[in-house]
Design a protein around this motif. Sequence first.
Motif, PDB file in Angstrom:
ATOM      1  N   ALA A  38     -11.447 -41.010  -5.276  1.00  5.09           N
ATOM      2  CA  ALA A  38     -10.815 -40.329  -4.140  1.00  5.09           C
ATOM      3  C   ALA A  38     -11.195 -38.853  -4.127  1.00  5.09           C
ATOM      4  N   PHE A  39     -11.235 -38.249  -5.320  1.00  2.00           N
ATOM      5  CA  PHE A  39     -11.641 -36.847  -5.423  1.00  2.00           C
ATOM      6  C   PHE A  39     -13.098 -36.674  -4.999  1.00  2.00           C
ATOM      7  N   ALA A  40     -13.956 -37.571  -5.470  1.00  2.00           N
ATOM      8  CA  ALA A  40     -15.382 -37.492  -5.134  1.00  2.00           C
ATOM      9  C   ALA A  40     -15.586 -37.559  -3.621  1.00  2.00           C
ATOM     10  N   HIS A  41     -14.849 -38.427  -2.962  1.00  6.90           N
ATOM     11  CA  HIS A  41     -14.941 -38.516  -1.507  1.00  6.90           C
ATOM     12  C   HIS A  41     -14.417 -37.243  -0.842  1.00  6.90           C
ATOM     13  N   ALA A  42     -13.328 -36.720  -1.380  1.00 11.58           N
ATOM     14  CA  ALA A  42     -12.698 -35.551  -0.768  1.00 11.58           C
ATOM     15  C   ALA A  42     -13.585 -34.313  -0.837  1.00 11.58           C
ATOM     16  N   VAL A  43     -14.345 -34.176  -1.938  1.00 12.48           N
ATOM     17  CA  VAL A  43     -15.196 -32.984  -2.091  1.00 12.48           C
ATOM     18  C   VAL A  43     -16.652 -33.277  -1.721  1.00 12.48           C
ATOM     19  N   HIS A  44     -16.901 -34.494  -1.248  1.00 10.39           N
ATOM     20  CA  HIS A  44     -18.255 -34.906  -0.844  1.00 10.39           C
ATOM     21  C   HIS A  44     -19.247 -34.756  -2.006  1.00 10.39           C
ATOM     22  N   LEU A  45     -18.857 -35.263  -3.147  1.00 10.24           N
ATOM     23  CA  LEU A  45     -19.732 -35.218  -4.319  1.00 10.24           C
ATOM     24  C   LEU A  45     -20.981 -36.051  -4.036  1.00 10.24           C
ATOM     25  N   MET A  76       0.784 -43.285  -1.897  1.00  8.14           N
ATOM     26  CA  MET A  76      -0.424 -43.485  -2.692  1.00  8.14           C
ATOM     27  C   MET A  76      -0.872 -42.138  -3.245  1.00  8.14           C
ATOM     28  N   LEU A  77      -1.149 -42.080  -4.551  1.00  2.00           N
ATOM     29  CA  LEU A  77      -1.459 -40.822  -5.210  1.00  2.00           C
ATOM     30  C   LEU A  77      -2.950 -40.529  -5.102  1.00  2.00           C
ATOM     31  N   THR A  78      -3.394 -40.026  -3.969  1.00  2.00           N
ATOM     32  CA  THR A  78      -4.797 -39.671  -3.757  1.00  2.00           C
ATOM     33  C   THR A  78      -4.865 -38.268  -3.195  1.00  2.00           C
ATOM     34  N   PRO A  79      -5.951 -37.549  -3.477  1.00  2.00           N
ATOM     35  CA  PRO A  79      -6.096 -36.198  -2.951  1.00  2.00           C
ATOM     36  C   PRO A  79      -6.187 -36.226  -1.435  1.00  2.00           C
ATOM     37  N   PRO A  80      -5.721 -35.193  -0.762  1.00  2.00           N
ATOM     38  CA  PRO A  80      -5.847 -35.122   0.690  1.00  2.00           C
ATOM     39  C   PRO A  80      -7.304 -34.997   1.090  1.00  2.00           C
ATOM     40  N   ALA A  81      -7.584 -35.141   2.384  1.00  2.00           N
ATOM     41  CA  ALA A  81      -8.961 -35.132   2.880  1.00  2.00           C
ATOM     42  C   ALA A  81      -9.668 -33.837   2.504  1.00  2.00           C
ATOM     43  N   MET A  82      -8.978 -32.724   2.634  1.00  2.00           N
ATOM     44  CA  MET A  82      -9.554 -31.434   2.264  1.00  2.00           C
ATOM     45  C   MET A  82      -8.680 -30.830   1.176  1.00  2.00           C
ATOM     46  N   ILE A  83      -9.311 -30.429   0.063  1.00  2.00           N
ATOM     47  CA  ILE A  83      -8.505 -29.892  -1.027  1.00  2.00           C
ATOM     48  C   ILE A  83      -9.059 -28.556  -1.481  1.00  2.00           C
ATOM     49  N   ASP A  84      -8.176 -27.789  -2.045  1.00  2.00           N
ATOM     50  CA  ASP A  84      -8.543 -26.523  -2.669  1.00  2.00           C
ATOM     51  C   ASP A  84      -8.564 -26.780  -4.166  1.00  2.00           C
ATOM     52  N   ILE A  85      -9.759 -26.803  -4.760  1.00  2.00           N
ATOM     53  CA  ILE A  85      -9.849 -27.198  -6.171  1.00  2.00           C
ATOM     54  C   ILE A  85      -9.232 -26.168  -7.111  1.00  2.00           C
ATOM     55  N   THR A  86      -8.952 -24.971  -6.608  1.00  4.04           N
ATOM     56  CA  THR A  86      -8.294 -23.977  -7.470  1.00  4.04           C
ATOM     57  C   THR A  86      -6.816 -24.301  -7.647  1.00  4.04           C
ATOM     58  N   GLU A  87      -6.296 -25.186  -6.810  1.00  3.96           N
ATOM     59  CA  GLU A  87      -4.902 -25.591  -6.910  1.00  3.96           C
ATOM     60  C   GLU A  87      -4.796 -26.843  -7.774  1.00  3.96           C
ATOM     61  N   PHE A  88      -4.199 -26.700  -8.922  1.00  2.45           N
ATOM     62  CA  PHE A  88      -4.113 -27.790  -9.886  1.00  2.45           C
ATOM     63  C   PHE A  88      -3.509 -29.051  -9.265  1.00  2.45           C
ATOM     64  N   HIS A 116     -20.631 -27.338  -7.012  1.00  2.00           N
ATOM     65  CA  HIS A 116     -20.828 -28.768  -7.286  1.00  2.00           C
ATOM     66  C   HIS A 116     -20.702 -29.064  -8.786  1.00  2.00           C
ATOM     67  N   ASN A 117     -21.004 -28.074  -9.632  1.00  2.00           N
ATOM     68  CA  ASN A 117     -20.826 -28.277 -11.063  1.00  2.00           C
ATOM     69  C   ASN A 117     -19.342 -28.293 -11.437  1.00  2.00           C
ATOM     70  N   LYS A 118     -18.551 -27.470 -10.776  1.00  2.00           N
ATOM     71  CA  LYS A 118     -17.101 -27.527 -10.981  1.00  2.00           C
ATOM     72  C   LYS A 118     -16.573 -28.889 -10.568  1.00  2.00           C
ATOM     73  N   HIS A 119     -17.065 -29.377  -9.443  1.00  2.00           N
ATOM     74  CA  HIS A 119     -16.661 -30.708  -8.985  1.00  2.00           C
ATOM     75  C   HIS A 119     -16.995 -31.774 -10.035  1.00  2.00           C
ATOM     76  N   CYS A 120     -18.168 -31.644 -10.641  1.00  2.00           N
ATOM     77  CA  CYS A 120     -18.596 -32.623 -11.642  1.00  2.00           C
ATOM     78  C   CYS A 120     -17.643 -32.661 -12.839  1.00  2.00           C
ATOM     79  N   LEU A 121     -17.295 -31.491 -13.349  1.00  2.00           N
ATOM     80  CA  LEU A 121     -16.407 -31.440 -14.513  1.00  2.00           C
ATOM     81  C   LEU A 121     -15.012 -31.957 -14.180  1.00  2.00           C
ATOM     82  N   LEU A 122     -14.522 -31.617 -13.013  1.00  2.00           N
ATOM     83  CA  LEU A 122     -13.210 -32.104 -12.605  1.00  2.00           C
ATOM     84  C   LEU A 122     -13.236 -33.616 -12.378  1.00  2.00           C
ATOM     85  N   PHE A 123     -14.319 -34.108 -11.801  1.00  2.00           N
ATOM     86  CA  PHE A 123     -14.464 -35.555 -11.599  1.00  2.00           C
ATOM     87  C   PHE A 123     -14.386 -36.278 -12.937  1.00  2.00           C
TER      88      PHE A 123
END
Length: 326
Positions: A109-116, A1-13, A83-90
């Motif tokens: 899945a991303f929103a859950h992973a970064v606790h948006l 399943m193509l979902t982000p892992p529980a903890m992610i480094d958003i600097t990694e594309f 959190h603004n970076k998270h918003c744009l990526l979301f």
Amino acid sequence: MLTPPAMIDITEFNQVFTIPPDHGYGERLYNEISRNRRILEKLFFDRLVEVLKVNTANLYPPRTMQDLRDLHYRIVDSEIALHNKHCLLFYLLKDLSPSTHTETELAAAFAHAVHLPAKLWTFLEGLWALDRLQFQTATDYLTHPSLIPTFPDDILDTLLKHAKEEDARLALAYYHTVSPPLKSVEVRDRFFKYLADINVTEAFYWARARSGEEHRHLLELLIQQTLHSFAGEKRAARGVELVDLPLSEEEEEWFEAYLIEGRGRLLHGARDTVMMRRIATGRLKEAVRDGGVKGRKYDDVSWEVVKDGIGRGLGPRKDEDSFMEV
């Protein structure tokens, strides 16, 4: 399943965009976003990056996977809150979610992973829906009570200009829920015209709540919109509603000045409206003496005939300056 892992480094594309190489934006999605930008004149994603001062260098929408990588880098490398970076990526992941065919939506899945935060998630869903011209969905999100109004005038203006006929009441629902400040005169007047088209009396009381010159301007705009926007029976019905409004003495002066001496004198039926108003309010002597209306007929009845009938009813009183009209 193509979902982000529980903890992610958003600097990694690859940790953010967990998609196959052939699941980028593609020509169809690129063209759809570009078309919507032309329709709306400005996307809400454009407004977000402008407010946050993120230099996206016209990379949105990205044509290629490399463009998407460059856009990702500009976001994560910018000097804005996390959190603004998270918003744009979301938002970007919302674009890609329909094309991934995963069990869990990629953006969710991303929103859950970064606790948006839920309120940011709701807000972004609304902005994304606006940019996709999904106005009912957008309004449902953007009127959520948890939200602090952001871009309220822009959102209202978008609904006023672009919501389809079946969604015509969305702008009113948004206004009553959010109470946008209407800082822009252009947006205020557009909303008022929209309100006047829905209900003349409601628009009148809305205008009366404004102060000074704004009050007068809006009353004149109400007259213009009422006499100009519709034809036939609908215009006649709205005209009757207009002449029956409970105007104050000052509003009465504005009403006549606009239709007799002001720009409203060029409106279709301007002097007829003044005449109808005078008769409706019992100012019969003024109606009889009004030389501005001519012998144009309506169903074989002209104003001259009407004035003659009123004059006969008044008798000698029509020439008495002290005549008390009721």
